[in-house]
Design a protein around this motif. Structure first.
Motif, short mmCIF file in Angstrom:
data_model
loop_
_atom_site.label_atom_id
_atom_site.label_comp_id
_atom_site.label_asym_id
_atom_site.label_seq_id
_atom_site.Cartn_x
_atom_site.Cartn_y
_atom_site.Cartn_z
N VAL A 137 0.84 -1.20 0.00
CA VAL A 137 0.00 0.00 0.00
C VAL A 137 0.87 1.24 0.00
O VAL A 137 0.62 2.19 -0.76
CB VAL A 137 -0.95 0.00 1.23
CG1 VAL A 137 -1.74 1.31 1.28
CG2 VAL A 137 -1.91 -1.19 1.17
N ARG A 138 1.90 1.26 0.83
CA ARG A 138 2.78 2.44 0.91
C ARG A 138 3.42 2.75 -0.44
O ARG A 138 3.53 3.91 -0.85
CB ARG A 138 3.86 2.19 1.96
CG ARG A 138 4.75 3.41 2.21
CD ARG A 138 5.85 3.10 3.19
NE ARG A 138 6.76 2.07 2.68
CZ ARG A 138 6.93 0.88 3.23
NH1 ARG A 138 6.27 0.55 4.32
NH2 ARG A 138 7.79 0.02 2.70
N ASP A 139 3.80 1.69 -1.17
CA ASP A 139 4.54 1.88 -2.42
C ASP A 139 3.65 1.89 -3.66
O ASP A 139 4.15 2.06 -4.78
CB ASP A 139 5.59 0.77 -2.57
CG ASP A 139 6.61 0.79 -1.44
OD1 ASP A 139 6.78 1.85 -0.80
OD2 ASP A 139 7.23 -0.26 -1.18
N GLY A 140 2.34 1.70 -3.50
CA GLY A 140 1.44 1.73 -4.64
C GLY A 140 1.64 0.59 -5.61
O GLY A 140 1.62 0.78 -6.83
N VAL A 141 1.81 -0.62 -5.09
CA VAL A 141 2.09 -1.79 -5.92
C VAL A 141 0.84 -2.22 -6.70
O VAL A 141 -0.29 -2.12 -6.22
CB VAL A 141 2.57 -2.96 -5.02
CG1 VAL A 141 2.61 -4.28 -5.79
CG2 VAL A 141 3.95 -2.63 -4.46
N THR A 142 1.05 -2.71 -7.91
CA THR A 142 0.01 -3.36 -8.70
C THR A 142 0.43 -4.80 -8.95
O THR A 142 1.57 -5.06 -9.33
CB THR A 142 -0.21 -2.65 -10.04
OG1 THR A 142 -0.68 -1.32 -9.80
CG2 THR A 142 -1.23 -3.39 -10.89
N ALA A 143 -0.51 -5.73 -8.70
CA ALA A 143 -0.24 -7.15 -8.93
C ALA A 143 -1.45 -7.74 -9.63
O ALA A 143 -2.51 -7.90 -9.02
CB ALA A 143 0.02 -7.87 -7.61
N GLY A 144 -1.32 -8.03 -10.91
CA GLY A 144 -2.47 -8.51 -11.67
C GLY A 144 -3.59 -7.48 -11.63
O GLY A 144 -3.38 -6.31 -11.96
N ASP A 145 -4.79 -7.91 -11.21
CA ASP A 145 -5.92 -6.99 -11.09
C ASP A 145 -5.94 -6.25 -9.76
O ASP A 145 -6.83 -5.42 -9.53
CB ASP A 145 -7.25 -7.77 -11.23
CG ASP A 145 -7.49 -8.21 -12.66
OD1 ASP A 145 -6.94 -7.59 -13.57
OD2 ASP A 145 -8.25 -9.19 -12.85
N LEU A 146 -4.99 -6.55 -8.88
CA LEU A 146 -4.97 -5.91 -7.56
C LEU A 146 -4.20 -4.60 -7.62
O LEU A 146 -3.11 -4.53 -8.20
CB LEU A 146 -4.33 -6.82 -6.53
CG LEU A 146 -4.97 -8.17 -6.26
CD1 LEU A 146 -4.25 -8.87 -5.12
CD2 LEU A 146 -6.45 -8.01 -5.92
N ARG A 147 -4.75 -3.59 -6.96
CA ARG A 147 -4.10 -2.28 -6.87
C ARG A 147 -4.03 -1.88 -5.40
O ARG A 147 -5.06 -1.80 -4.72
CB ARG A 147 -4.87 -1.23 -7.67
CG ARG A 147 -4.95 -1.53 -9.15
CD ARG A 147 -5.82 -0.52 -9.89
NE ARG A 147 -7.17 -0.43 -9.33
CZ ARG A 147 -8.14 -1.30 -9.57
NH1 ARG A 147 -7.91 -2.36 -10.34
NH2 ARG A 147 -9.34 -1.15 -9.05
N PHE A 148 -2.83 -1.63 -4.93
CA PHE A 148 -2.60 -1.18 -3.56
C PHE A 148 -2.39 0.34 -3.65
O PHE A 148 -1.38 0.78 -4.22
CB PHE A 148 -1.41 -1.90 -2.96
CG PHE A 148 -1.62 -3.39 -2.84
CD1 PHE A 148 -2.09 -3.95 -1.67
CD2 PHE A 148 -1.34 -4.23 -3.92
CE1 PHE A 148 -2.29 -5.32 -1.56
CE2 PHE A 148 -1.53 -5.60 -3.83
CZ PHE A 148 -2.02 -6.14 -2.64
N VAL A 149 -3.32 1.11 -3.12
CA VAL A 149 -3.41 2.54 -3.44
C VAL A 149 -3.24 3.38 -2.18
O VAL A 149 -4.11 3.41 -1.30
CB VAL A 149 -4.78 2.87 -4.08
CG1 VAL A 149 -4.82 4.33 -4.51
CG2 VAL A 149 -5.08 1.94 -5.24
N PRO A 150 -2.12 4.11 -2.03
CA PRO A 150 -1.99 5.03 -0.90
C PRO A 150 -2.81 6.28 -1.15
O PRO A 150 -2.95 6.75 -2.28
CB PRO A 150 -0.49 5.34 -0.88
CG PRO A 150 -0.07 5.18 -2.32
CD PRO A 150 -0.93 4.11 -2.91
#
Length: 453
Positions: A109-122
């Protein structure tokens, strides 16, 4: 057998044992792994985000749940409850109980990672901690939360639906308003369910050293009915809570706007829910005509009802008392309702009514829990506590909103009745010994005396 089939075979026996599984008591017909997204791979650990479709024998359609599936050697502290099974020499388990997994989630979340359809959004401008070992909170029913130290909490929505979860939507709106009456949003986990965007989790400030409103209120109830020493009056806290709820309503209105609703449409909804409740709760029959009269008084008034985004499922358990005042939490709305219904504008009176109902529950829960020889005296003391708390809450709400909800007596009474009818159905099905609480409230609400107290 493929790895996906092997995982699916582990689920039918494991899912119903989880506290967050939303279909307790229903017979599982099928489990299907509908999506797998690799997140972490190491020599002794692999982690996947998994979406599972669950079908049931009693109805068509499926429910979708999300898992963080870890495969490897689990660390100490991973309970038997968290273990799905084995894959060769490796253990398959719920990765949220592994600090290596939760460390990865926080960094994602902190780094704004995207993995496939997943988005980790700060969230823009939010401060996400750099490190720390996450621990799972054990008290939740429908979700799972992980806490890092005293700073941050990640809520994972176990059952997921297509669309933007109101909890995330409203926290974003309140953060934009600079609200101090909710825990500030730090980020979110978003993905795709049934081909549509979906909310999977949200990261927030953690209110360390806070007290939940429900047990805090119960302490004073126990003292009021003579079962414990201590403060017997909750009025000051109730008033402060009422003011906090009013401020949240004002901020939601400023952020998302409002409109009006046809009172006839509102009344029709109440009547439909009553129609469904009557066969399930025979005790409602004697009050049917009086309840319908309360609903009709609103439905035929011709006065449009102001509506906006609200909490939707407000009660004492959705509040936290911190050193700085009250926070309102969990803006998901009624969990059993469809997402579109939970996101629909509603009257702020629904939240007010929900809290007034919660004061009744706190008061009479203690009386029902252990009826003493002087139960009449205990009931009288509990009733007086509820009257004081309900009145104080409305006083505080009036200060925060600049308008007294009791001035809309007919509508407030109808919203309370609608909630009490819902409660009567729920308690009759799930906790019959609690059914007297909403039934007693219904008798009070259909009496001639006006006002919520």
């Amino acid at each position: 057998m493929s790895p996906t089939e092997q995982l699916a075979d582990l689920l039918p026996g494991w899912l119903p044992r989880q506290r967050w599984f939303a279909a307790k008591g229903r017979s599982v017909r099928s489990t299907e792994v509908v999506a797998r997204t690799p997140l972490l791979a190491a020599a002794d650990l692999s982690v996947e985000h998994v979406l599972v479709g669950v079908g049931f024998t009693d109805a068509p359609g499926t429910q979708t749940y999300q898992l963080l599936v870890a495969t490897g050697v689990p660390p100490e502290g991973v309970t038997e409850q968290a273990v799905l099974g084995t894959d060769g020499d490796a253990t398959v388990y719920d990765g949220l109980w592994d600090t290596r997994v939760t460390d990865w989630l926080l960094a994602a979340v902190r780094d704004g990672v995207t993995a496939g359809d997943l988005r980790f959004v700060p969230e823009p401008g939010a401060t996400v901690p750099q490190s720390g070992h996450g621990r799972v909170l054990g008290a939740e029913q429908s979700n799972t939360s992980v806490v890092w130290g005293r700073e941050t909490i990640l809520k994972i929505f176990r059952r997921v639906l297509p669309g933007l979860n109101p909890d995330l939507e409203l926290h974003r709106a309140l953060r934009a308003q600079g609200s101090t009456r909710v825990a500030a949003l730090q980020g979110a986990v978003e993905g795709t369910v049934d081909g549509e965007p979906a909310t999977l989790g949200m990261l927030q400030d953690f209110a360390a050293d806070s007290a939940e409103g429900w047990p805090l209120a119960l302490e004073t109830v126990r003292a009021a009915v003579g079962r414990a020493a201590g403060e017997t009056d909750f009025s000051g806290e109730a008033a402060a809570l009422g003011e906090a709820v009013a401020v949240v309503h004002s901020q939601l209105l400023a952020a998302l706007g409002g409109t009006t609703a046809d009172p006839g449409r509102l009344a029709a909804g109440w009547q439909t829910r009553l129609d469904a409740a009557l066969p399930q709760v025979p005790e409602l029959a004697e009050h049917e005509h009086a309840i319908r009269a309360v609903y009709d008084a609103v439905g035929t008034s011709g006065t449009p009802v102001a509506v906006q985004r609200v909490h939707g499922d407000l009660h004492l358990g959705q509040t936290l008392r911190t050193a700085d005042g009250w926070l309102v939490i969990d803006f998901e709305g009624e969990p059993s309702a469809p997402l579109a219904e939970r996101a629909r504008p509603d009257s702020p009176l629904r939240d007010v009514a929900g809290m007034l109902r919660s004061f009744d529950y706190a008061a009479f829960h203690e009386v029902l829990r252990a009826a003493p020889a002087d139960s009449a005296a205990a009931s009288e003391a509990a009733a007086a506590w509820a009257v004081r708390s309900r009145s104080a809450f409305c006083d505080g709400y009036t200060r925060g909103a600049g308008a007294d909800p009791r001035a809309q007596e007919a509508a407030l009474r109808a919203f309370e009745l609608d909630k009490a009818v819902y409660e009567a159905v729920y308690e009759t099905r799930s906790r019959p010994t609690w059914a007297p609480i909403p039934l007693a409230s219904i008798r009070r609400l259909v009496a001639t005396e006006p006002g919520p107290s």
